[in-house]
Design a protein around this motif. Sequence first.
Motif, PDB file in Angstrom:
ATOM      1  N   PRO A 546       0.798  -1.232   0.000  1.00 55.70           N
ATOM      2  CA  PRO A 546       0.000   0.000   0.000  1.00 55.70           C
ATOM      3  C   PRO A 546       0.826   1.276   0.000  1.00 55.70           C
ATOM      4  N   SER A 547       2.004   1.258   0.618  1.00 54.47           N
ATOM      5  CA  SER A 547       2.753   2.503   0.772  1.00 54.47           C
ATOM      6  C   SER A 547       3.203   3.079  -0.571  1.00 54.47           C
ATOM      7  N   PHE A 548       3.432   2.236  -1.564  1.00 55.95           N
ATOM      8  CA  PHE A 548       3.888   2.722  -2.873  1.00 55.95           C
ATOM      9  C   PHE A 548       2.850   3.652  -3.505  1.00 55.95           C
ATOM     10  N   PRO A 549       1.599   3.214  -3.697  1.00 49.23           N
ATOM     11  CA  PRO A 549       0.613   4.166  -4.252  1.00 49.23           C
ATOM     12  C   PRO A 549       0.277   5.297  -3.287  1.00 49.23           C
ATOM     13  N   HIS A 550       0.342   5.054  -1.986  1.00 45.04           N
ATOM     14  CA  HIS A 550      -0.002   6.110  -1.037  1.00 45.04           C
ATOM     15  C   HIS A 550       0.984   7.270  -1.109  1.00 45.04           C
ATOM     16  N   LEU A 551       2.250   6.960  -1.262  1.00 43.76           N
ATOM     17  CA  LEU A 551       3.238   8.036  -1.300  1.00 43.76           C
ATOM     18  C   LEU A 551       3.174   8.805  -2.617  1.00 43.76           C
ATOM     19  N   GLN A 552       2.686   8.136  -3.652  1.00 41.46           N
ATOM     20  CA  GLN A 552       2.576   8.807  -4.948  1.00 41.46           C
ATOM     21  C   GLN A 552       1.564   9.954  -4.909  1.00 41.46           C
ATOM     22  N   VAL A 553       0.608   9.869  -4.010  1.00 37.80           N
ATOM     23  CA  VAL A 553      -0.442  10.889  -3.964  1.00 37.80           C
ATOM     24  C   VAL A 553      -0.008  12.120  -3.155  1.00 37.80           C
ATOM     25  N   LEU A 554       1.184  12.063  -2.568  1.00 35.46           N
ATOM     26  CA  LEU A 554       1.658  13.152  -1.716  1.00 35.46           C
ATOM     27  C   LEU A 554       1.593  14.531  -2.381  1.00 35.46           C
ATOM     28  N   PRO A 555       2.043  14.708  -3.640  1.00 33.76           N
ATOM     29  CA  PRO A 555       1.964  16.045  -4.243  1.00 33.76           C
ATOM     30  C   PRO A 555       0.533  16.581  -4.298  1.00 33.76           C
ATOM     31  N   GLU A 556      -0.437  15.722  -4.519  1.00 36.47           N
ATOM     32  CA  GLU A 556      -1.831  16.174  -4.549  1.00 36.47           C
ATOM     33  C   GLU A 556      -2.276  16.668  -3.178  1.00 36.47           C
ATOM     34  N   LEU A 557      -1.829  15.984  -2.147  1.00 30.62           N
ATOM     35  CA  LEU A 557      -2.236  16.347  -0.794  1.00 30.62           C
ATOM     36  C   LEU A 557      -1.572  17.636  -0.319  1.00 30.62           C
ATOM     37  N   ALA A 558      -0.332  17.857  -0.769  1.00 27.85           N
ATOM     38  CA  ALA A 558       0.458  18.958  -0.202  1.00 27.85           C
ATOM     39  C   ALA A 558       0.330  20.261  -0.977  1.00 27.85           C
ATOM     40  N   ARG A 559      -0.166  20.217  -2.211  1.00 29.43           N
ATOM     41  CA  ARG A 559      -0.176  21.399  -3.067  1.00 29.43           C
ATOM     42  C   ARG A 559      -0.956  22.543  -2.411  1.00 29.43           C
ATOM     43  N   HIS A 560      -0.341  23.717  -2.387  1.00 32.83           N
ATOM     44  CA  HIS A 560      -0.906  24.976  -1.847  1.00 32.83           C
ATOM     45  C   HIS A 560      -1.023  24.983  -0.322  1.00 32.83           C
ATOM     46  N   HIS A 561      -0.469  24.008   0.331  1.00 34.96           N
ATOM     47  CA  HIS A 561      -0.347  24.080   1.782  1.00 34.96           C
ATOM     48  C   HIS A 561       1.003  24.697   2.138  1.00 34.96           C
ATOM     49  N   LEU A 562       1.214  24.929   3.433  1.00 35.16           N
ATOM     50  CA  LEU A 562       2.472  25.504   3.882  1.00 35.16           C
ATOM     51  C   LEU A 562       3.494  24.402   4.162  1.00 35.16           C
ATOM     52  N   VAL A 563       4.750  24.815   4.250  1.00 33.37           N
ATOM     53  CA  VAL A 563       5.818  23.842   4.474  1.00 33.37           C
ATOM     54  C   VAL A 563       5.558  23.042   5.752  1.00 33.37           C
ATOM     55  N   ASP A 565       2.827  22.215   7.017  1.00 34.44           N
ATOM     56  CA  ASP A 565       1.749  21.245   6.812  1.00 34.44           C
ATOM     57  C   ASP A 565       2.274  19.952   6.191  1.00 34.44           C
ATOM     58  N   MET A 566       3.355  20.068   5.434  1.00 40.16           N
ATOM     59  CA  MET A 566       3.911  18.863   4.799  1.00 40.16           C
ATOM     60  C   MET A 566       4.233  17.799   5.841  1.00 40.16           C
ATOM     61  N   ILE A 567       4.726  18.215   6.991  1.00 37.96           N
ATOM     62  CA  ILE A 567       5.068  17.247   8.032  1.00 37.96           C
ATOM     63  C   ILE A 567       3.808  16.539   8.533  1.00 37.96           C
ATOM     64  N   ALA A 568       2.738  17.314   8.734  1.00 35.50           N
ATOM     65  CA  ALA A 568       1.486  16.708   9.193  1.00 35.50           C
ATOM     66  C   ALA A 568       0.907  15.758   8.149  1.00 35.50           C
ATOM     67  N   ILE A 569       1.024  16.131   6.893  1.00 35.38           N
ATOM     68  CA  ILE A 569       0.483  15.288   5.818  1.00 35.38           C
ATOM     69  C   ILE A 569       1.303  14.017   5.679  1.00 35.38           C
ATOM     70  N   LEU A 570       2.630  14.170   5.664  1.00 33.42           N
ATOM     71  CA  LEU A 570       3.506  12.995   5.530  1.00 33.42           C
ATOM     72  C   LEU A 570       3.213  11.975   6.624  1.00 33.42           C
ATOM     73  N   GLY A 571       3.145  12.458   7.858  1.00 30.95           N
ATOM     74  CA  GLY A 571       2.921  11.533   8.964  1.00 30.95           C
ATOM     75  C   GLY A 571       1.573  10.851   8.870  1.00 30.95           C
ATOM     76  N   SER A 572       0.556  11.564   8.386  1.00 31.41           N
ATOM     77  CA  SER A 572      -0.788  10.980   8.342  1.00 31.41           C
ATOM     78  C   SER A 572      -0.909   9.857   7.329  1.00 31.41           C
ATOM     79  N   ILE A 573      -0.023   9.834   6.340  1.00 28.65           N
ATOM     80  CA  ILE A 573      -0.086   8.764   5.334  1.00 28.65           C
ATOM     81  C   ILE A 573       0.299   7.425   5.943  1.00 28.65           C
ATOM     82  N   ASP A 574       1.194   7.444   6.938  1.00 33.70           N
ATOM     83  CA  ASP A 574       1.645   6.237   7.624  1.00 33.70           C
ATOM     84  C   ASP A 574       2.257   5.234   6.646  1.00 33.70           C
ATOM     85  N   PHE A 575       3.472   5.525   6.235  1.00 35.24           N
ATOM     86  CA  PHE A 575       4.178   4.620   5.324  1.00 35.24           C
ATOM     87  C   PHE A 575       5.497   4.201   5.959  1.00 35.24           C
ATOM     88  N   VAL A 576       6.063   3.116   5.484  1.00 36.65           N
ATOM     89  CA  VAL A 576       7.443   2.774   5.805  1.00 36.65           C
ATOM     90  C   VAL A 576       8.160   2.556   4.476  1.00 36.65           C
TER      91      VAL A 576
END
Length: 582
Positions: A546-563, A565-576
């Motif tokens: 699951p982590s492979f497709p989940h991490l691919q969506v990161l740019p969609e989640l982070a666009r137009h947020h602040l730097v 926020d990236m930390i909060a978004i990254l952590g919420s995906i829960d990947f290894v």
Amino acid sequence: MGALATVEEELDRAYGPEAFTAQPTADGIPTLWLDRHLLLPALGFLKREVPAPFLMLYDLTAVDERERHRREGMPAADFTVVYHLLSLDRNADVRLKVALAEPDLTVPTATAIWPAANWYEREVWDLFGIRFDGHPHLSRILLPPTWQGHPLRKDHPARATEMGHYHLDDEGEDYEQEAMRFRPENWGMQRRHDDTDFMFLNLGPNHPSAHGVFRVVLQLDGEEIVESVPDIGFHHRAAEKMGERQSWHTYIPYTDRVDYLGGVMNNLPYVMALEQLAGIEVPERVQVVRVMLCELFRISSHLLFYGTYAQDIGEMSPIFYMFSDRQKIYDIIEAVCGFRMHPAWFRIGGLAADLPRGWDGLVRDFLDYMPARLDEYDKLVLGNRTIRRRTEGIGVLSAAEAIDWGVTGPNLRASGVEWDFRKQRPYSGYDQFEFDIPTAEGGDSFDRCAVRVEEMRQSLRIIRQCLENMPPGPHKAHHPLTTPPPKDRALHDIESLISHFLGVSWGPVMPAGEVEVPIEGTKGAYSYYLTSDGGTASYRTRIRTPSFPHLQVLPELARHHLVADMIAILGSIDFVMADVDR
């Protein structure tokens, strides 16, 4: 759903039966070969034009067919590209295959139909050398840009001892250094205006909030994220290639290392796929023990996520309490399995051993202890106003977007889709347990955390049912392909002794065929797609994580947020990263 035509009937009506060649598989998934000129129309038809459409590109991979002997009924091919589609409404899959012959190893890109195809196609290009015409950025994704060859081809070495001595002279060093030079245009980044320049921030590959060796390059306008590009592959260990060199049973410990927080849960789709291929039915006690251990690991993984997530956002204390709770889980796992993080305890057809004396007391103590701790963490983390302010409305993913990007597991359920393989396709006796599937509606970073918290409570419910209803019986199946094989007849005669010796030392010889079994892992859908050529090792091992497709969506989640926020978004995906890079 019963009134729906089968996917084969729908494709036959649209394109004619002569357009497809059906292939029987051990998993029963409709598997159809088609010509590549029909590929995009067929993919688009299944996604957009059939009732209860196949909205998710579940997986995309390839097979080097050049050394495969058992290909009865399949079209001639040097390589095969495999598309696995999933319809949540039908609760059904379909697999489309395209045969390719050297040197013309090209297929059209499917990125216009599914954005999730982007990384999958880059992976196939990287590991097999198959080109996808029209791909927006076809480049290596797991290996360095200077790597020579394509490792999942059969003629590529599988061991370092099969390769020449590595030497890097001055010229080679300059070449490698130049290859690492950062050129934004090569990453698909664009200037906003002619009179402006890029502003970049590198996050990782060694940053505590990156959760492993992971790099993401941010293009910024002040504090605002204009674009972000994940850079993966630092953790690639050729897990699928190793699946082809190890015997069936000696590969089990390698599976533990994929989602290294999931422990024996990684073993489960692998051994269940082989059991389905071999026709092994495991005893009821084995099923319940497997469920109990998987749910313990689910809690352990979610606790680590919970604590580190709070820490990422600025709350330092919870991680220490939660680590302490995880040690109680590992104490149980060690008592049962003999190991803590990587027990490799499941076997083909059963378990490595039966439950030890006193296991029930350890489990009962934990079940009595943990609910109050979760209640306390609710106040400490989920109820914390700062945590809520940092995560609510941040990194929102709608249900339609989640399905389009191949998102599964808690991240999908946080977007409001009640899909869980334990309920939708019960395996290992999950249909005998009472538990709920937590969902949320907002699809933001807070919801992704809240869903995992509630899942821990549901796992505790399942474990208590295991404790109170543990069936008696053997800890492995009495089947000749069980590993290690049954010993009761080993000393009966010399033939049985030789057979037992070979079964222990070389492992079982699996019937030829293809099979895939998905499970609900700690982070989403895990599956092993195994191809046997009738030998003691896999011909092709595909690990869908699951982590492979989940991490691919990161740019969609982070666009137009602040730097920040990236930390909060990254952590919420829960990947290894071992799960991403394999």
